[in-house]
Design a protein around this motif. Structure first.
Motif, PDB file in Angstrom:
ATOM      1  N   MET A   1       0.838  -1.192   0.000  1.00 59.01           N
ATOM      2  CA  MET A   1       0.000   0.000   0.000  1.00 59.01           C
ATOM      3  C   MET A   1       0.879   1.250   0.000  1.00 59.01           C
ATOM      4  N   ASP A   2       0.563   2.191  -0.889  1.00 59.79           N
ATOM      5  CA  ASP A   2       1.263   3.473  -0.914  1.00 59.79           C
ATOM      6  C   ASP A   2       1.052   4.202   0.412  1.00 59.79           C
ATOM      7  N   ILE A   3       1.961   5.108   0.720  1.00 61.67           N
ATOM      8  CA  ILE A   3       1.777   5.998   1.859  1.00 61.67           C
ATOM      9  C   ILE A   3       1.143   7.277   1.307  1.00 61.67           C
ATOM     10  N   VAL A   4      -0.047   7.584   1.793  1.00 51.10           N
ATOM     11  CA  VAL A   4      -0.796   8.734   1.286  1.00 51.10           C
ATOM     12  C   VAL A   4      -0.888   9.785   2.389  1.00 51.10           C
ATOM     13  N   ILE A   5      -0.343  10.953   2.113  1.00 43.38           N
ATOM     14  CA  ILE A   5      -0.355  12.079   3.051  1.00 43.38           C
ATOM     15  C   ILE A   5      -1.320  13.107   2.506  1.00 43.38           C
ATOM     16  N   LYS A   6      -2.322  13.479   3.328  1.00 38.19           N
ATOM     17  CA  LYS A   6      -3.355  14.419   2.874  1.00 38.19           C
ATOM     18  C   LYS A   6      -3.452  15.613   3.814  1.00 38.19           C
ATOM     19  N   ASN A   7      -3.273  16.794   3.250  1.00 34.79           N
ATOM     20  CA  ASN A   7      -3.512  18.062   3.954  1.00 34.79           C
ATOM     21  C   ASN A   7      -2.785  18.131   5.304  1.00 34.79           C
ATOM     22  N   LEU A   8      -1.539  17.702   5.314  1.00 31.19           N
ATOM     23  CA  LEU A   8      -0.773  17.643   6.560  1.00 31.19           C
ATOM     24  C   LEU A   8      -0.201  19.011   6.916  1.00 31.19           C
ATOM     25  N   LEU A  25       3.573   8.608  -1.486  1.00 31.78           N
ATOM     26  CA  LEU A  25       4.878   7.958  -1.549  1.00 31.78           C
ATOM     27  C   LEU A  25       4.632   6.517  -2.001  1.00 31.78           C
ATOM     28  N   PRO A  26       5.041   6.168  -3.224  1.00 34.67           N
ATOM     29  CA  PRO A  26       4.720   4.842  -3.757  1.00 34.67           C
ATOM     30  C   PRO A  26       5.352   3.702  -2.962  1.00 34.67           C
ATOM     31  N   GLU A  27       4.572   2.627  -2.814  1.00 36.34           N
ATOM     32  CA  GLU A  27       5.065   1.431  -2.134  1.00 36.34           C
ATOM     33  C   GLU A  27       6.198   0.806  -2.952  1.00 36.34           C
ATOM     34  N   LYS A  28       7.142   0.204  -2.236  1.00 37.32           N
ATOM     35  CA  LYS A  28       8.276  -0.511  -2.844  1.00 37.32           C
ATOM     36  C   LYS A  28       9.040   0.376  -3.819  1.00 37.32           C
ATOM     37  N   SER A  29       9.238   1.619  -3.411  1.00 33.46           N
ATOM     38  CA  SER A  29      10.044   2.532  -4.211  1.00 33.46           C
ATOM     39  C   SER A  29      10.891   3.395  -3.284  1.00 33.46           C
ATOM     40  N   PHE A  30      11.864   4.076  -3.852  1.00 35.16           N
ATOM     41  CA  PHE A  30      12.805   4.916  -3.111  1.00 35.16           C
ATOM     42  C   PHE A  30      12.411   6.363  -3.366  1.00 35.16           C
ATOM     43  N   THR A  31      12.122   7.109  -2.296  1.00 36.11           N
ATOM     44  CA  THR A  31      11.725   8.505  -2.412  1.00 36.11           C
ATOM     45  C   THR A  31      12.681   9.370  -1.611  1.00 36.11           C
ATOM     46  N   GLY A  57      -4.531  16.975   9.194  1.00 32.88           N
ATOM     47  CA  GLY A  57      -4.236  16.095   8.085  1.00 32.88           C
ATOM     48  C   GLY A  57      -4.213  14.634   8.476  1.00 32.88           C
ATOM     49  N   THR A  58      -4.062  13.788   7.459  1.00 38.36           N
ATOM     50  CA  THR A  58      -4.054  12.349   7.684  1.00 38.36           C
ATOM     51  C   THR A  58      -2.903  11.697   6.929  1.00 38.36           C
ATOM     52  N   ILE A  59      -2.500  10.539   7.444  1.00 41.12           N
ATOM     53  CA  ILE A  59      -1.500   9.706   6.785  1.00 41.12           C
ATOM     54  C   ILE A  59      -2.045   8.289   6.764  1.00 41.12           C
ATOM     55  N   LEU A  60      -2.085   7.705   5.577  1.00 40.30           N
ATOM     56  CA  LEU A  60      -2.537   6.326   5.402  1.00 40.30           C
ATOM     57  C   LEU A  60      -1.384   5.482   4.878  1.00 40.30           C
ATOM     58  N   GLY A  61      -1.358   4.218   5.316  1.00 37.47           N
ATOM     59  CA  GLY A  61      -0.405   3.279   4.752  1.00 37.47           C
ATOM     60  C   GLY A  61       0.882   3.094   5.530  1.00 37.47           C
ATOM     61  N   VAL A  62       0.982   3.653   6.728  1.00 43.82           N
ATOM     62  CA  VAL A  62       2.199   3.481   7.542  1.00 43.82           C
ATOM     63  C   VAL A  62       1.995   2.443   8.635  1.00 43.82           C
ATOM     64  N   VAL A 172      11.323   3.063   0.789  1.00 43.21           N
ATOM     65  CA  VAL A 172      12.382   3.838   1.430  1.00 43.21           C
ATOM     66  C   VAL A 172      12.065   5.318   1.277  1.00 43.21           C
ATOM     67  N   ILE A 173      12.179   6.044   2.388  1.00 42.89           N
ATOM     68  CA  ILE A 173      12.025   7.502   2.388  1.00 42.89           C
ATOM     69  C   ILE A 173      13.292   8.081   3.006  1.00 42.89           C
ATOM     70  N   MET A 174      13.951   8.957   2.257  1.00 46.40           N
ATOM     71  CA  MET A 174      15.234   9.503   2.701  1.00 46.40           C
ATOM     72  C   MET A 174      15.260  11.008   2.495  1.00 46.40           C
ATOM     73  N   THR A 175      15.812  11.730   3.453  1.00 47.05           N
ATOM     74  CA  THR A 175      16.046  13.158   3.259  1.00 47.05           C
ATOM     75  C   THR A 175      17.495  13.358   2.840  1.00 47.05           C
ATOM     76  N   THR A 176      17.716  14.377   2.028  1.00 44.93           N
ATOM     77  CA  THR A 176      19.076  14.720   1.616  1.00 44.93           C
ATOM     78  C   THR A 176      19.112  16.154   1.109  1.00 44.93           C
TER      79      THR A 176
END
Length: 192
Positions: A1-8, A25-31, A57-62, A172-176
């Protein structure tokens, strides 16, 4: 399941850090989350991890994911060896052996340092242990906050190779701040 962030949205002392952010944020991908300091990258990660609450706001999929994290700080047990720091997060010892852990330590240039407590390590050495610890945990979602900061180019490439290997088919979610890092991971980029 994708991670969906709405109006956060999130503010500190009346100062908005995140303002009505909506992104998937797509599932099984690097963001890679990118942006100047202070735009809310670490705040967003903290909310995703459940360490902070959004104001709106809401977050789904975590919630259904096993989480592993590389914080900006290494958060190691300084009196333990690199091997023991890594073993602490491995719930099923049959899944990965001490020999396999030592092989990974060797691949990131720490093979000769297995008997020392990490308190005797340099900052870059500690960083590599923190990254490897997160990678060897059992996870579906890996969150990394500026994981490669402070690594020299050769070491950085070794670590990138292992991250790519151990995050296949994972989210994967990474800041840089480094424009070359999303390219190295063939990552989706979200500018905050």
């Amino acid at each position: 399941m994708d991670i969906v962030i709405k109006n956060l949205s999130k503010a500190y002392d009346g100062q908005k850090v995140l303002d009505n952010l909506s992104v998937t944020l797509p599932e099984k991908s690097f963001t890679c989350l990118m942006g100047k300091s202070g735009v809310g990258k670490t705040t967003l990660l903290s909310i995703l991890m459940g360490l902070e609450q959004a104001d709106e706001g809401t977050i789904l999929g975590v919630d259904d994911k096993n989480l592993s994290v590389v914080f900006q700080e290494n958060r190691l047990c300084n009196n333990l060896t690199a091997l023991l720091n890594i073993k602490m997060v491995i719930e099923d010892s049959a899944r990965i052996s001490d020999t396999q852990i030592r092989t990974y330590l060797d691949r990131i240039g720490l093979g000769n340092e297995t008997k020392k407590p990490v308190s005797e390590f340099s900052g870059g050495m500690k960083r590599r242990v923190a990254i490897l610890r997160a990678l060897l945990a059992d996870f579906d979602l890996l969150i990394m906050d500026e994981p490669l900061k402070g690594l020299d180019e050769d070491t950085k490439q070794q670590v990138i190779d292992i991250i790519k290997e151990l995050t296949q088919n994972k989210t994967v979610i990474m800041t840089t701040h480094d424009d070359s890092e999303p390219q190295a991971f063939n990552a989706n980029i979200i500018n905050l």
